[in-house]
Scaffold this motif. Sequence first.
Motif, PDB file in Angstrom:
ATOM      1  N   GLY A 177       7.838   0.343  -7.064  1.00 35.54           N
ATOM      2  CA  GLY A 177       7.734   1.618  -6.348  1.00 35.54           C
ATOM      3  C   GLY A 177       6.302   1.986  -6.016  1.00 35.54           C
ATOM      4  O   GLY A 177       5.353   1.227  -6.273  1.00 35.54           O
ATOM      5  N   ARG A 178       6.161   3.166  -5.420  1.00 36.38           N
ATOM      6  CA  ARG A 178       4.861   3.592  -4.892  1.00 36.38           C
ATOM      7  C   ARG A 178       3.745   3.612  -5.927  1.00 36.38           C
ATOM      8  O   ARG A 178       2.596   3.285  -5.623  1.00 36.38           O
ATOM      9  CB  ARG A 178       4.982   4.997  -4.291  1.00 36.38           C
ATOM     10  N   GLU A 179       4.054   4.042  -7.135  1.00 39.73           N
ATOM     11  CA  GLU A 179       2.990   4.190  -8.131  1.00 39.73           C
ATOM     12  C   GLU A 179       2.362   2.854  -8.513  1.00 39.73           C
ATOM     13  O   GLU A 179       1.289   2.819  -9.107  1.00 39.73           O
ATOM     14  CB  GLU A 179       3.531   4.898  -9.374  1.00 39.73           C
ATOM     15  N   ASN A 180       3.032   1.768  -8.170  1.00 37.46           N
ATOM     16  CA  ASN A 180       2.477   0.448  -8.446  1.00 37.46           C
ATOM     17  C   ASN A 180       1.999  -0.255  -7.181  1.00 37.46           C
ATOM     18  O   ASN A 180       1.856  -1.475  -7.145  1.00 37.46           O
ATOM     19  CB  ASN A 180       3.493  -0.421  -9.192  1.00 37.46           C
ATOM     20  N   MET A 181       1.771   0.550  -6.149  1.00 41.23           N
ATOM     21  CA  MET A 181       1.112   0.067  -4.939  1.00 41.23           C
ATOM     22  C   MET A 181      -0.321   0.606  -4.925  1.00 41.23           C
ATOM     23  O   MET A 181      -0.612   1.651  -5.514  1.00 41.23           O
ATOM     24  CB  MET A 181       1.847   0.549  -3.682  1.00 41.23           C
ATOM     25  N   VAL A 182      -1.202  -0.079  -4.232  1.00 44.70           N
ATOM     26  CA  VAL A 182      -2.577   0.399  -4.130  1.00 44.70           C
ATOM     27  C   VAL A 182      -2.638   1.575  -3.160  1.00 44.70           C
ATOM     28  O   VAL A 182      -1.778   1.744  -2.294  1.00 44.70           O
ATOM     29  CB  VAL A 182      -3.540  -0.705  -3.659  1.00 44.70           C
ATOM     30  N   VAL A 193       0.845  -1.196   0.000  1.00 44.39           N
ATOM     31  CA  VAL A 193       0.000   0.000   0.000  1.00 44.39           C
ATOM     32  C   VAL A 193       0.879   1.244   0.000  1.00 44.39           C
ATOM     33  O   VAL A 193       1.817   1.355   0.800  1.00 44.39           O
ATOM     34  CB  VAL A 193      -0.940   0.019   1.232  1.00 44.39           C
ATOM     35  N   ASN A 194       0.573   2.188  -0.876  1.00 46.04           N
ATOM     36  CA  ASN A 194       1.214   3.495  -0.882  1.00 46.04           C
ATOM     37  C   ASN A 194       0.506   4.367   0.142  1.00 46.04           C
ATOM     38  O   ASN A 194      -0.603   4.848  -0.103  1.00 46.04           O
ATOM     39  CB  ASN A 194       1.118   4.112  -2.285  1.00 46.04           C
ATOM     40  N   ALA A 195       1.148   4.562   1.288  1.00 45.46           N
ATOM     41  CA  ALA A 195       0.516   5.279   2.395  1.00 45.46           C
ATOM     42  C   ALA A 195       0.817   6.767   2.394  1.00 45.46           C
ATOM     43  O   ALA A 195       0.440   7.475   3.320  1.00 45.46           O
ATOM     44  CB  ALA A 195       0.970   4.666   3.723  1.00 45.46           C
ATOM     45  N   PRO A 228      -9.629  -2.662 -13.524  1.00 46.37           N
ATOM     46  CA  PRO A 228      -9.049  -3.872 -14.130  1.00 46.37           C
ATOM     47  C   PRO A 228      -7.649  -3.662 -14.683  1.00 46.37           C
ATOM     48  O   PRO A 228      -6.857  -4.608 -14.755  1.00 46.37           O
ATOM     49  CB  PRO A 228     -10.045  -4.193 -15.261  1.00 46.37           C
ATOM     50  N   GLU A 229      -7.324  -2.433 -15.085  1.00 44.00           N
ATOM     51  CA  GLU A 229      -6.048  -2.178 -15.750  1.00 44.00           C
ATOM     52  C   GLU A 229      -4.895  -1.936 -14.784  1.00 44.00           C
ATOM     53  O   GLU A 229      -3.735  -1.866 -15.190  1.00 44.00           O
ATOM     54  CB  GLU A 229      -6.186  -0.957 -16.661  1.00 44.00           C
ATOM     55  N   PHE A 230      -5.163  -1.842 -13.486  1.00 38.76           N
ATOM     56  CA  PHE A 230      -4.110  -1.466 -12.538  1.00 38.76           C
ATOM     57  C   PHE A 230      -3.077  -2.580 -12.385  1.00 38.76           C
ATOM     58  O   PHE A 230      -3.420  -3.739 -12.123  1.00 38.76           O
ATOM     59  CB  PHE A 230      -4.701  -1.117 -11.175  1.00 38.76           C
ATOM     60  N   LEU A 231      -1.808  -2.215 -12.530  1.00 39.32           N
ATOM     61  CA  LEU A 231      -0.699  -3.151 -12.348  1.00 39.32           C
ATOM     62  C   LEU A 231      -0.158  -2.993 -10.933  1.00 39.32           C
ATOM     63  O   LEU A 231       0.434  -1.969 -10.599  1.00 39.32           O
ATOM     64  CB  LEU A 231       0.414  -2.885 -13.373  1.00 39.32           C
ATOM     65  N   TRP A 232      -0.355  -4.031 -10.137  1.00 35.34           N
ATOM     66  CA  TRP A 232       0.135  -4.003  -8.758  1.00 35.34           C
ATOM     67  C   TRP A 232       1.465  -4.741  -8.698  1.00 35.34           C
ATOM     68  O   TRP A 232       1.535  -5.961  -8.858  1.00 35.34           O
ATOM     69  CB  TRP A 232      -0.875  -4.654  -7.820  1.00 35.34           C
ATOM     70  N   ASP A 233       2.523  -3.975  -8.488  1.00 33.76           N
ATOM     71  CA  ASP A 233       3.861  -4.555  -8.393  1.00 33.76           C
ATOM     72  C   ASP A 233       4.685  -3.680  -7.468  1.00 33.76           C
ATOM     73  O   ASP A 233       5.382  -2.755  -7.919  1.00 33.76           O
ATOM     74  CB  ASP A 233       4.521  -4.666  -9.772  1.00 33.76           C
ATOM     75  N   PRO A 234       4.605  -3.909  -6.159  1.00 31.43           N
ATOM     76  CA  PRO A 234       5.283  -3.041  -5.192  1.00 31.43           C
ATOM     77  C   PRO A 234       6.778  -2.884  -5.443  1.00 31.43           C
ATOM     78  O   PRO A 234       7.354  -1.859  -5.057  1.00 31.43           O
ATOM     79  CB  PRO A 234       5.011  -3.743  -3.856  1.00 31.43           C
ATOM     80  N   GLU A 235       7.406  -3.856  -6.101  1.00 30.44           N
ATOM     81  CA  GLU A 235       8.839  -3.749  -6.352  1.00 30.44           C
ATOM     82  C   GLU A 235       9.163  -2.615  -7.325  1.00 30.44           C
ATOM     83  O   GLU A 235      10.299  -2.146  -7.372  1.00 30.44           O
ATOM     84  CB  GLU A 235       9.375  -5.077  -6.893  1.00 30.44           C
TER      85      GLU A 235
END
Length: 331
Positions: free
Chosen positions: A266-271, A245-247, A257-264
Motif C-alpha cells: 500500500g501507499r505507506e510503503n511507497m516512496v 510512488v505515493n502521489a 536506510p530503514e525505509f521498507l519499499w514494498d508497493p504491494e
Amino acid sequence: MRPLTFVDVCSGAGGLALGLEQAGFEPRLLLDDDDLAVRTLRTNRPHWNVLHTDLLDFDPAEHPVSYDVDLLAAGLPRVKSSATVGRTDSRTEVRLLEAAVYLVHAIRPRAVLIENVPGLAHSDEYQQFRDFARAELSHLGYEFSWFVVNAVDFGVPQNRKQGVLVAVERHRAKAFRPPTPTVQEPKTVGAALGPSMASRGWQDAARWAAQADRPAPTLVGGSKNRGGADLGPTGAKRTWETMGVNAHTLGDEVPGPEFLWDPELGRENMVKITAEQAALLQAFPESWAITGLKTARYRQIGQATPPPVGEALGRAFAEALDGDSAVSAAG
C-alpha cells in the motif's frame, strides 16, 4: 552588438526566465504578484530587476526600462482545465492572457512569447483568445505561430505539453522556427531522482530507480485557492503508483536506510517525492532555491516552465532576432 533583452511577466519561480538567460537573453524586468515567487527570484538572482506586482496593475510607463526590448515573455499560471471552467480562476487566467497581449501595445517588443496549457494552441476553448490576439497584434505588424511543445523532448524527465503563442515582427517572422527536440531518448524519473533517493543510504534506491523507468506525468502545482501537495489528478496518481510512488502527498525528506519499499503493501510503503525532487523533475538546477513552506514551494515548481524548454524557445527567438538587433536599435 548589444545582448538580446526581455521582459518576463507572471515570472513565478523563474523557470522561463532562467531558460531565456541560458539562451543568452538579459532580463530588463520581471514581475509577479506572489510574494514567495518574488522572493525566489531575488534569492537566486539578486541582480535581476524584480517587481512585486500583479500584471493587471502593471503600468510600463512607470517602468520605462521595459521599453525597447527584444522579447516579451509570459508564462501564465497553468490553472485552467475542464474541471475549472466557470470558476474564478478560469476567468482570471483569461484576463491575464488578454493583459499580456495589451502589454504588447505599450512596450512594442520585437517578439512575443505566451506559454500556457496545450489547449492554448489548438483547443476550441481558446479560440476566442486566439482571435482576440490576432486582431490586436496583426495590425501592429506581427505574424503568428501557434504550436505545442513537450518538455520531455528537451531533456526534462516529464511529459509536459505546453501551448505556445509566438508573435514576431513581420519582417523577421520568416526567420523564426519552432524549436526541435534536443534529445532522442526521454530521461526517466529513475535516472533523474536515483542519486537523491540514495543520498540518505536507502538500500533500495537502485531497485526503485529501475522500476521508475519512464518520464513523470505532468506536475500540477494547483492555485492558492485549491490544490494541495499532491502530484496531480487521478490518472497521474495511478501512473506514479506503477513507479512505486505515493502521489497523494509530498515527502519531507528522501527515504533513509530503514525505509521498507514494498508497493504491494500500500501507499505507506511507497516512496514520496519531495518538493526538491519535484524541482529536479522540472529540470531546475539543484542550486535554484525555491522559497516558502512545502506546499507553497511545490505550487511554484508545478506551475513553472521547465528551464530547458525556456532555453530552447529562447534559442529559436535568438536565431530570428540576433544579428538584426543592432539594425532595429538604430531604426
